[in-house]
Design an enzyme around this catalytic site. Structure first.
Site, PDB file in Angstrom:
ATOM      1  N   CYS A 135       0.838  -1.211   0.000  1.00  0.00           N
ATOM      2  CA  CYS A 135       0.000   0.000   0.000  1.00  0.00           C
ATOM      3  C   CYS A 135       0.868   1.254   0.000  1.00  0.00           C
ATOM      4  O   CYS A 135       2.045   1.212   0.320  1.00  0.00           O
ATOM      5  CB  CYS A 135      -0.983   0.000   1.171  1.00  0.00           C
ATOM      6  SG  CYS A 135      -0.272   0.016   2.821  1.00  0.00           S
ATOM      7  N   CYS A 136       0.239   2.347  -0.397  1.00  0.00           N
ATOM      8  CA  CYS A 136       0.892   3.649  -0.451  1.00  0.00           C
ATOM      9  C   CYS A 136       2.048   3.600  -1.444  1.00  0.00           C
ATOM     10  O   CYS A 136       1.854   3.255  -2.604  1.00  0.00           O
ATOM     11  CB  CYS A 136       1.330   4.069   0.951  1.00  0.00           C
ATOM     12  SG  CYS A 136       1.783   5.802   1.124  1.00  0.00           S
ATOM     13  N   ILE A 137       3.283   3.875  -1.011  1.00  0.00           N
ATOM     14  CA  ILE A 137       4.433   3.904  -1.915  1.00  0.00           C
ATOM     15  C   ILE A 137       5.041   2.519  -2.117  1.00  0.00           C
ATOM     16  O   ILE A 137       5.818   2.311  -3.055  1.00  0.00           O
ATOM     17  CB  ILE A 137       5.505   4.900  -1.393  1.00  0.00           C
ATOM     18  CG1 ILE A 137       6.589   5.195  -2.434  1.00  0.00           C
ATOM     19  CG2 ILE A 137       6.136   4.387  -0.100  1.00  0.00           C
ATOM     20  CD1 ILE A 137       6.121   5.913  -3.668  1.00  0.00           C
TER      21      ILE A 137
END
Length: 224
Positions: A135-137
């Site tokens: 998730c995210c980066i």
């Protein structure tokens, strides 16, 4: 029997480690799914330490494993001891530590190097056909290691809601297929067993980020 899922952390704090709310959400949702989390982090120095009040680097030195232990409440293992054979899945929360301590994405973008330890573990889960949640980066790790894979970091057009949308374009340059998704949605690359969601790549209410991570965790556990 419940599934056992490795959670790999990159420090403690959004600007130089793992994003704490994302990490906590992963652990809460794993617990809700009846899965056991085994938490790991590399025993290496952080790229740097950021004062989270000022948003500026300091002269301190900190260790990724020691800092990650704050999130894990001390129940953590050196990443070097991770054995894929005893685990059902892998999840890596986001935070700039992924781009600074697990790879050099923060300074080199698509030309980055993923740490050998992290790369070997991702490849081992992939080779064993065990699901990987990012998730995210953290999807940039898969973008670098698995050419042609399908991922989402949210949207690919920068705006106030999606300030990091250029990341999607860079992932496309690596030969990946980026799929635009809203913050509460996930994308599943069925072939590669990759489950991704944007989390704090989006300026969204924290409960929406929490819900998106919940869908990612549920799908990872289901695929395990």
């Amino acid at each position: 029997m419940g599934k056992t899922v490795a959670v790999v952390l990159a420090g403690c704090g959004v600007y130089d480690g793992s994003e704490i709310h994302e990490s906590s959400a992963v652990l809460v949702h794993l617990s809700r799914e009846g899965a056991q989390a085994e938490i790991y982090a590399p025993d290496v120095d952080q790229m740097h330490v950021v004062d989270h009040v000022k948003g500026q680097p300091t002269q301190e030195k900190r260790n990724v494993l020691v800092e990650s232990a704050r999130i894990a409440r001390g129940n953590i293992k050196d990443l070097a001891k991770l054995d894929v054979k005893g685990l059902d899945a892998l999840i890596i929360p986001g935070g700039f530590g992924v781009a600074k301590n697990l790879s050099t994405w923060a300074t080199q973008g698509k030309n980055c190097i993923v740490s050998k330890e992290v790369e070997d573990i991702l490849k081992a889960f992939h080779a064993a056909k065990k699901p990987i949640g990012l998730c995210c980066i953290s999807p940039v790790l898969a973008a670098k290691i698995f050419p042609g894979c399908e991922l989402t970091v949210g949207h690919d057009t920068p705006c106030e809601q999606w300030p990091y949308a250029k990341t999607a374009e860079t992932m496309k340059e690596l030969g990946c297929k980026h799929v635009n998704k809203n913050v509460t949605e996930i994308h599943v690359d069925v072939k590669n067993k990759l489950v991704t969601t944007s989390a704090f790549m989006c300026n969204a209410p924290i409960h929406e980020i929490y819900d998106g991570i919940g869908k990612m965790v549920r799908e990872v556990v289901r695929l395990a």
